[in-house]
Design a protein around this motif. Sequence first.
Motif, mmCIF file in Angstrom:
data_model
loop_
_atom_site.group_PDB
_atom_site.id
_atom_site.type_symbol
_atom_site.label_atom_id
_atom_site.label_comp_id
_atom_site.label_asym_id
_atom_site.label_seq_id
_atom_site.Cartn_x
_atom_site.Cartn_y
_atom_site.Cartn_z
ATOM 1 N N VAL A 123 0.845 -1.202 0.000
ATOM 2 C CA VAL A 123 0.000 0.000 0.000
ATOM 3 C C VAL A 123 0.874 1.244 0.000
ATOM 4 N N ARG A 124 1.897 1.271 0.864
ATOM 5 C CA ARG A 124 2.805 2.424 0.880
ATOM 6 C C ARG A 124 3.543 2.576 -0.440
ATOM 7 N N LEU A 125 3.922 1.446 -1.044
ATOM 8 C CA LEU A 125 4.629 1.510 -2.321
ATOM 9 C C LEU A 125 3.749 2.131 -3.405
ATOM 10 N N PHE A 126 2.497 1.702 -3.490
ATOM 11 C CA PHE A 126 1.628 2.241 -4.533
ATOM 12 C C PHE A 126 1.265 3.701 -4.257
ATOM 13 N N LEU B 298 -7.121 2.858 -4.197
ATOM 14 C CA LEU B 298 -5.867 3.220 -4.864
ATOM 15 C C LEU B 298 -6.023 3.341 -6.382
ATOM 16 N N ALA B 299 -6.898 2.567 -6.980
ATOM 17 C CA ALA B 299 -6.986 2.517 -8.439
ATOM 18 C C ALA B 299 -7.240 3.872 -9.092
ATOM 19 N N PRO B 300 -8.156 4.720 -8.580
ATOM 20 C CA PRO B 300 -8.397 6.003 -9.264
ATOM 21 C C PRO B 300 -7.214 6.962 -9.253
ATOM 22 N N LEU C 279 3.922 -7.988 -6.968
ATOM 23 C CA LEU C 279 3.790 -6.646 -7.534
ATOM 24 C C LEU C 279 3.064 -6.700 -8.872
ATOM 25 N N SER C 280 3.420 -7.663 -9.702
ATOM 26 C CA SER C 280 2.742 -7.817 -10.980
ATOM 27 C C SER C 280 1.261 -8.139 -10.789
ATOM 28 N N GLY C 281 0.954 -9.002 -9.824
ATOM 29 C CA GLY C 281 -0.440 -9.330 -9.555
ATOM 30 C C GLY C 281 -1.239 -8.138 -9.067
ATOM 31 N N HIS C 282 -0.622 -7.307 -8.211
ATOM 32 C CA HIS C 282 -1.322 -6.111 -7.721
ATOM 33 C C HIS C 282 -1.532 -5.097 -8.837
ATOM 34 N N LEU C 283 -0.564 -4.954 -9.729
ATOM 35 C CA LEU C 283 -0.748 -4.049 -10.864
ATOM 36 C C LEU C 283 -1.882 -4.532 -11.759
ATOM 37 N N TRP D 164 2.528 -2.534 -15.527
ATOM 38 C CA TRP D 164 2.300 -3.983 -15.502
ATOM 39 C C TRP D 164 3.179 -4.669 -16.541
ATOM 40 N N GLN D 165 3.227 -4.117 -17.736
ATOM 41 C CA GLN D 165 4.048 -4.718 -18.793
ATOM 42 C C GLN D 165 5.527 -4.668 -18.425
#
Length: 619
Positions: free
Chosen positions: A250-253, A319-321, A285-289, A332-333
């Motif tokens: 959460v802090r990272l994003f 976080l998404a918006p 990280l990839s899964g969260h993205l 993600w890519q």
Amino acid sequence: MKHLSLAARYRPQTFAEVAGQDTVKAVLSRAAAEDKVAAAYLLSGTRGVGKTTIARIFAKALNCEHAPGPEPCNQCPQCRKITQGSHVDVAEIDGASNNSVDDARALRETIGYAPMEGRYKVFIIDEAHMLSRNAFNALLKTLEEPPSRVVFIFATTEVHKFPITIVSRCQHFVFRHLSEDALHAHLCAVLDKEGLAYEEAAVRLIARRAAGSVRDSMSLLDQTLALGGDKLTADMARDVLGLAGQELFVRLFEGLAGRDCVTVAELSRRIAAQGVDIGFFVRELSGHLRTLFLLRQAGAAMLPHLGLSRDEAACWQALAPRFTPTHLHAAWQMTLDAQRGIVQNPEPAAALELLLLNLALLPQLLPLDHLPGTSAAPSATDAAMNAAAGMPPLPVAATPAAQAAAAVHADDSAPARRTGMNAARAARTEHAAPAADEDTESDDPAPAPSSVGSGTAAMPAEGSAHPPADETPPVPATTQQRQDAPPPSPAGTGTADAPTAAPTVPLDWAAFCEYCRTEQTAGRPSPPPHLLRQMRADWTPERLRLYPDAGQIFTQAEKHRAEILAALSSYGAGSPALELIPPRPPRSEAELIEEFRQRPEMQDCLSLLNATIQHCTKA
């Protein structure tokens, strides 16, 4: 008393107890029930997915006292002996330590004897890819024509090392990775049998960390339970297995959304200091993205398909918006592309920090291809980064193919630009240059529009009849026509009274062939591109010499001479004199030797060595 691991304690003893691999279980169970057994089976797949376990169950089903049947009873003496590994007719052989040709010969001699206690003699060769090539060859005849009541079962994690001659003699079954849900259900069943309390998030975390392997999941569960406690929690699992916590992500994003390099660098150092499994961290990280991107695109409608808890769903929805969809897609890519490189890097912590900083600064990073004076085509990652930053697409070299592709993109993305279709098509058909400004008094021709690095499409797309209307597409022109000059003859007429014009495009034969291919695809008159590619060209502004490879090509080129001249004019190459040079007739080997011997540079060599040329072929 020695502790028995969970993997050994809960090893399945029937086909029904095996997690996953439904197809393999169904086939082998039916073969045992109908007593239609093949001579050899090859079980391949990654580690810990049940190859050896199913081989043992199949051996018990064949030799059970109640056979034939779909399942072993596990109660009779035959089944108990096989479970204990003491059955005289069921041999488990380690391919790594018994891999020589002598071992294969000894095994072949044993095969000739009939079963002593059971119905079948079963040889389970584990890690069979470790057998030497000579050992494989020694088994070829035995596998093709084995004695009655003998079954071979090969188990391997590297089936590509098997000779094709062995694979073709076996029934080959590929074991798949288990899904995260299947592993989660299996671990929950084991914990229920153990009478232990647990959190769903902890079991889900272990199942994800196992990456499809049942044995790995059981070992990780055993390792986590060794810490003790009344309940298996997610925090306990993360501490024992060296995994990053939810609050760290959460802090990272939040740092990525705010482009906070200080926070990102601090979290990178924290990950390295805590000994977090970097490979699994990048996977998470990839899964969260992916989760953020799907939530950003589809909103709450995507939640039932993501398998998130209520708290996780609320966190990621908040976080998404804060990200744009293009930013999340490009991040993600990049993460997927960098995953293997980070794990294999000599400095994985530094590689991870660089990736995280790139993700934070992604909207403002500028690829080198966007700098002035560069013409390299942008990569897919660069295009994604530009899209995230809101920048226009990078310019590419305006070859005819690239111009056509640019026109396709412009036409598909802006249907409203089709209003100038007829005017652009007429300009292309007449292939006339833009008229000179009425106030211009100079007789010098105006410079032709640049086609390299301009970022504009010089011609419409293949098969597209709708060029943009807000700017006239540059058409290759011959010379600037004065207002009082008569218009040039239409393209494709091949008339001899067309005015001679200086070329306005680079004299590149490959580019001209590509231009003709584009014209032909668009349905406009053009010489056959495959014919042009079979000729070499010597091209100057005044003359174009073509060298066909064969006499038939020369004949076809003569037939299409008028079309070639018309295409040169519409391409913008002016009206050069076209010369077709017929190919030289084939020469015999004696003629080639004589020609080579007469060369001045060969005289000294031949006289000094007193040598002769015995054989010569055309290069």
